[in-house]
Design an enzyme around this catalytic site. Structure first.
Site, PDB file in Angstrom:
ATOM      1  N   ASP A 171     -40.282  14.625 -65.526  1.00 59.13           N
ATOM      2  CA  ASP A 171     -40.672  14.741 -66.937  1.00 59.13           C
ATOM      3  C   ASP A 171     -40.058  13.625 -67.790  1.00 59.13           C
ATOM      4  O   ASP A 171     -40.051  13.703 -69.015  1.00 59.13           O
ATOM      5  CB  ASP A 171     -40.277  16.116 -67.496  1.00 59.13           C
ATOM      6  CG  ASP A 171     -38.772  16.379 -67.426  1.00 59.13           C
ATOM      7  OD1 ASP A 171     -38.013  15.481 -66.968  1.00 59.13           O
ATOM      8  OD2 ASP A 171     -38.346  17.475 -67.841  1.00 59.13           O
ATOM      9  N   ASP A 202     -23.637  13.853 -65.799  1.00 59.57           N
ATOM     10  CA  ASP A 202     -23.964  15.194 -66.283  1.00 59.57           C
ATOM     11  C   ASP A 202     -23.397  16.259 -65.357  1.00 59.57           C
ATOM     12  O   ASP A 202     -22.881  15.945 -64.282  1.00 59.57           O
ATOM     13  CB  ASP A 202     -25.488  15.359 -66.440  1.00 59.57           C
ATOM     14  CG  ASP A 202     -26.265  14.857 -65.219  1.00 59.57           C
ATOM     15  OD1 ASP A 202     -25.632  14.581 -64.179  1.00 59.57           O
ATOM     16  OD2 ASP A 202     -27.500  14.757 -65.299  1.00 59.57           O
ATOM     17  N   GLU A 237     -33.552  16.057 -71.643  1.00 59.40           N
ATOM     18  CA  GLU A 237     -34.917  16.536 -71.443  1.00 59.40           C
ATOM     19  C   GLU A 237     -35.826  16.057 -72.580  1.00 59.40           C
ATOM     20  O   GLU A 237     -35.343  15.582 -73.618  1.00 59.40           O
ATOM     21  CB  GLU A 237     -34.906  18.073 -71.418  1.00 59.40           C
ATOM     22  CG  GLU A 237     -34.085  18.670 -70.276  1.00 59.40           C
ATOM     23  CD  GLU A 237     -34.814  18.627 -68.939  1.00 59.40           C
ATOM     24  OE1 GLU A 237     -35.679  17.746 -68.742  1.00 59.40           O
ATOM     25  OE2 GLU A 237     -34.513  19.482 -68.086  1.00 59.40           O
ATOM     26  N   HIS A 247     -36.863  12.690 -67.861  1.00 63.83           N
ATOM     27  CA  HIS A 247     -35.469  12.830 -68.321  1.00 63.83           C
ATOM     28  C   HIS A 247     -34.559  11.842 -67.612  1.00 63.83           C
ATOM     29  O   HIS A 247     -34.816  11.438 -66.476  1.00 63.83           O
ATOM     30  CB  HIS A 247     -34.964  14.280 -68.199  1.00 63.83           C
ATOM     31  CG  HIS A 247     -34.682  14.780 -66.821  1.00 63.83           C
ATOM     32  ND1 HIS A 247     -35.362  15.834 -66.241  1.00 63.83           N
ATOM     33  CD2 HIS A 247     -33.752  14.410 -65.902  1.00 63.83           C
ATOM     34  CE1 HIS A 247     -34.861  16.073 -65.040  1.00 63.83           C
ATOM     35  NE2 HIS A 247     -33.899  15.229 -64.804  1.00 63.83           N
TER      36      HIS A 247
END
Ligand code: GLP
Length: 260
Positions: free
Chosen positions: A135, A66, A142, A137
């Site tokens: 979270d 990413d 996400e 991800h």
């Protein structure tokens, strides 16, 4: 899904062993690299094996997961620069053989499609290193991400911007809003996924990843659908696993020659 609970150094050694075995068997292996702090011990161990034992990556290739959108080419937190600093400049991997999604392209969707094409043209990723966000991800997928997604533009959550603010002078507003990231479908296409997580802050995400229902709310749960996943966690990150004792027993009984 195999879960190994061990101290950080041992986890890094296991991941490095898997990469070394792959690269020695297939020098032209395609590696998937992740940024974040979780893989750093693995990269240090690979550098040590390169320097002290001659482990060579000269014929390998690498793709990163990413990238932030909009950071200047020389920004120290640009993932392309981070991965060079942390690994690829420290081993004999030609920078021309390292690719990442282009977060500064004028046409981002076209750049994302080209990145998918480049991974396919290289024959796909043999081993993908992953971290996990608090979270849940993976890469920058996400909560709410499509579990079939491919490389595309995404918006970062405030949670992730806060988590990553430590790399931006503790200022969440300095963390870009947008990123380009391999999709969950892209990640699931790699042959072997090796995810590292350490520390108590990751315990809930690890619990969901391993034991939760598959859900876009916890994107990493999609890894349950992959046939070869190694989840490497320390005691703290394993703190919420209901099956922790089982995983410890299973690993203790596994013949060492099998590897991950
Ligand atoms: C970033 C990266 C992810 C990484 C995550 C966790 O958001 N895009 O690939 O897994 O951070 O980072 P860390 O390992 O530093 O906790």
């Amino acid at each position: 899904m195999e879960v190994v609970i061990a101290p950080v150094d041992a986890l890094a050694g296991l991941a490095a062993d898997a990469i070394e075995t792959l690269v020695r068997a297939r020098p032209e292996a395609v590696l998937g690299l992740a940024t974040g702090s979780s893989p750093l011990a693995v990269y240090d161990e690979l550098v040590r094996r390169h320097t002290e034992q001659g482990l060579s990556f000269a014929r390998a290739r690498a793709f990163t997961l990413d990238e932030y959108v909009g950071l200047a080419a020389d920004h120290p937190q640009r993932y392309r620069n981070v991965i060079a600093r942390e690994l690829t400049d420290r081993i004999d991997l030609d920078p021309a053989r390292v690719a990442g999604p282009d977060g500064s392209a004028a046409d981002l969707p076209a750049a994302c499609a080209a990145y998918e094409q480049a991974i396919s043209a290289a024959g796909g990723i043999d081993l993908q290193i992953l971290g996990i966000g608090t979270d849940g991800h993976i890469a920058f997928n996400e909560p709410g991400s499509s579990l079939a997604s491919r490389t595309r533009v995404k918006t970062l959550t405030m949670q992730t911007r806060q988590d990553n603010a430590r790399f931006f002078d503790d200022d969440p507003s300095a963390v870009p809003n947008h990123c380009v990231t391999q999709g969950i479908g892209t990640i699931l296409a790699a042959s072997h996924l090796v995810l590292l997580a350490t520390g108590r802050a990751k315990a809930e995400a690890v619990h969901q990843l391993v034991e939760g229902p598959v859900s876009a709310m916890w994107p990493a749960t999609a890894l349950q659908l992959h046939p070869h996943v190694s989840v490497l966690v320390d005691d703290a990150a394993a703190g919420r696993l209901q099956l922790a004792d089982h995983f410890r027993q299973t690993w203790a009984a596994k013949p060492a020659w099998q590897g991950l």
